[in-house]
Design an enzyme around this catalytic site. Structure first.
Site, PDB file in Angstrom:
ATOM      1  N   CYS A 117       0.838  -1.212   0.000  1.00  0.00           N
ATOM      2  CA  CYS A 117       0.000   0.000   0.000  1.00  0.00           C
ATOM      3  C   CYS A 117       0.871   1.259   0.000  1.00  0.00           C
ATOM      4  O   CYS A 117       1.665   1.469   0.918  1.00  0.00           O
ATOM      5  CB  CYS A 117      -0.942  -0.077   1.197  1.00  0.00           C
ATOM      6  N   CYS A 145       0.667   3.718   2.933  1.00  0.00           N
ATOM      7  CA  CYS A 145       1.211   3.113   4.165  1.00  0.00           C
ATOM      8  C   CYS A 145       2.725   3.320   4.254  1.00  0.00           C
ATOM      9  O   CYS A 145       3.277   3.490   5.338  1.00  0.00           O
ATOM     10  CB  CYS A 145       0.926   1.614   4.206  1.00  0.00           C
TER      11      CYS A 145
END
Lengths: 102, 286
Positions: free
Chosen positions: A31, A34
């Site tokens: 991600c 993230c």
């Protein structure tokens, strides 16, 4: 302190203690946002001995993510006295997190 | 490979391109929708125009000025931006892919959320703005994409990697594009659920059960790209430092997307600064 890499057991252990505030970063390795959140939570961990900071990989520990209805990453949960007090969805700045933790 | 790709051709994006082009950098400006400045009937408070100037003229002059300086200005809808392993930016439009060393987001700030009851309440509880980020949580689940454009279709295609049960909800609009997915064009009244999203209620009283709803209204805007790339966003504005740099190296934002005064003067200043910052970054990272 260093960021703890959480298993289900370790997660339950840190949220059940009541002495320190807890910040948990729900993330995944694939991600993009993230990867931007990671260094922020690491800084918070290094600079604040009175906060327990953990990272929880949603691929590895999916049952905890489900239990807390995490459907978007990064999601950051803050626990105090064993209770969930705040939830932040999406990349969140250090200032905002620290304000909620203190 | 471009030195810089600029998304948006309003005063911020074009000003950035002028500085880059004059520093001999290879620049591409991509734009699609009408710029916010174009909608201004007449601008009377911008420096140097004795009788004022229409937003439309100022906008078109800007594009011409950039083209005259050798900037490539193309009208193509950007659907997706990715960062590759070498920290280069891959910009995907409907039919092409372009790469660059730096990227400037100057898209203006379109409305991100439709005015539907329940949207904000269920953000992060079944409502998402990023298929590639959050699709994972909805493997084999029943999903809907809210939108009526190529961007909505592109998000639906992205979700198709994890589930086959996808419906596009156009909220009363006609779908602009063709798709293999189920389409419902009824107007939405409310998004309902409890701890998470459960269903969509339409104005005719009927309901449609869903596990997740992905928002993709209009064409993808600056905040959509920001959320996917992991840019810091506050109050739906991209957070930048005093040099217009975002939290990602080589990536800048300028103009209305950074909040503050929604004025041409501010957009020109920020665009110039973003252009100069990008030049410095390109020179230092040869």
């Amino acid at each position: 302190m260093e960021v703890l890499h959480l298993t289900k057991e370790k997660f339950e252990e840190i949220i059940s203690q009541k002495e320190k505030a807890v910040l948990v970063d729900f993330f995944a390795t694939w991600c993009g946002p993230c990867r931007m959140q990671g260094p922020i939570v690491e800084e918070i961990a290094k600079e604040n001995d009175d906060i327990i900071v953990g990272k929880l990989d949603v691929d590895e520990v999916s049952e905890v993510a489900e239990k807390y209805n995490v459907y978007s990453i990064p999601t950051l949960l803050i626990f105090k006295n064993g209770e969930l007090v705040r939830t932040f969805v999406g990349l969140t700045s250090k200032t905002i997190l620290l304000n909620a933790l203190k | 490979m471009f030195d810089c790709i600029i998304v948006g051709a309003g005063p911020a994006g074009i000003s950035a391109s002028l500085y880059l082009a004059r520093a001999n950098k290879k620049v591409l400006v991509l734009y699609y929708n009408e710029a916010q400045v174009e909608k201004a009937h007449k601008i009377d408070n911008y420096y140097g125009f004795v009788d004022g100037i229409s937003g439309n003229d100022l906008y078109n002059n800007g594009i011409k000025q950039a083209i005259n300086l050798g900037v490539d200005v193309l009208q193509e809808e950007v659907l997706d931006i990715k960062i590759d392993m070498d920290m280069h930016y891959q910009v995907n439009t409907l039919n092409n892919q372009y790469t660059s060393k730096t990227l400037i987001i100057a898209t203006g700030n379109k409305k991100l959320r439709p005015n539907i009851k329940g949207i904000i309440e269920f953000e992060g509880k079944g409502i998402s703005y990023c298929a590639i980020c959050d699709g994972f949580f909805y493997r084999k689940k029943k999903l809907a994409v809210l939108g009526a454009s190529e961007y909505a279709i592109s998000e639906a295609n992205e979700l198709n990697n994890i589930t086959d049960d996808i419906t596009i909800l156009t909220n009363g609009e006609k779908l602009n594009g063709s798709t293999k997915f189920n389409v419902i064009d009824k107007k939405i009244k409310e998004i309902k659920g409890d701890v998470k999203i459960r269903n969509v209620e339409f104005e005719d009283g009927s309901t449609f059960e869903i596990d997740g709803l992905f928002i993709a209204i209009g064409s993808a805007g600056g905040i959509d790209f920001a959320k996917k790339l992991g840019l810091m966003v506050e109050n739906d504005n991209i957070v930048v430092d005093e040099n217009m740099k975002t939290n990602i190296d080589g990536l800048y934002a300028c103009g209305n997307i950074t909040g503050g005064l929604l004025q041409v003067g501010k957009a020109v200043y920020e665009g110039s600064l973003a252009g100069l910052s990008a030049i410095k970054y390109i020179n230092e990272n040869k």
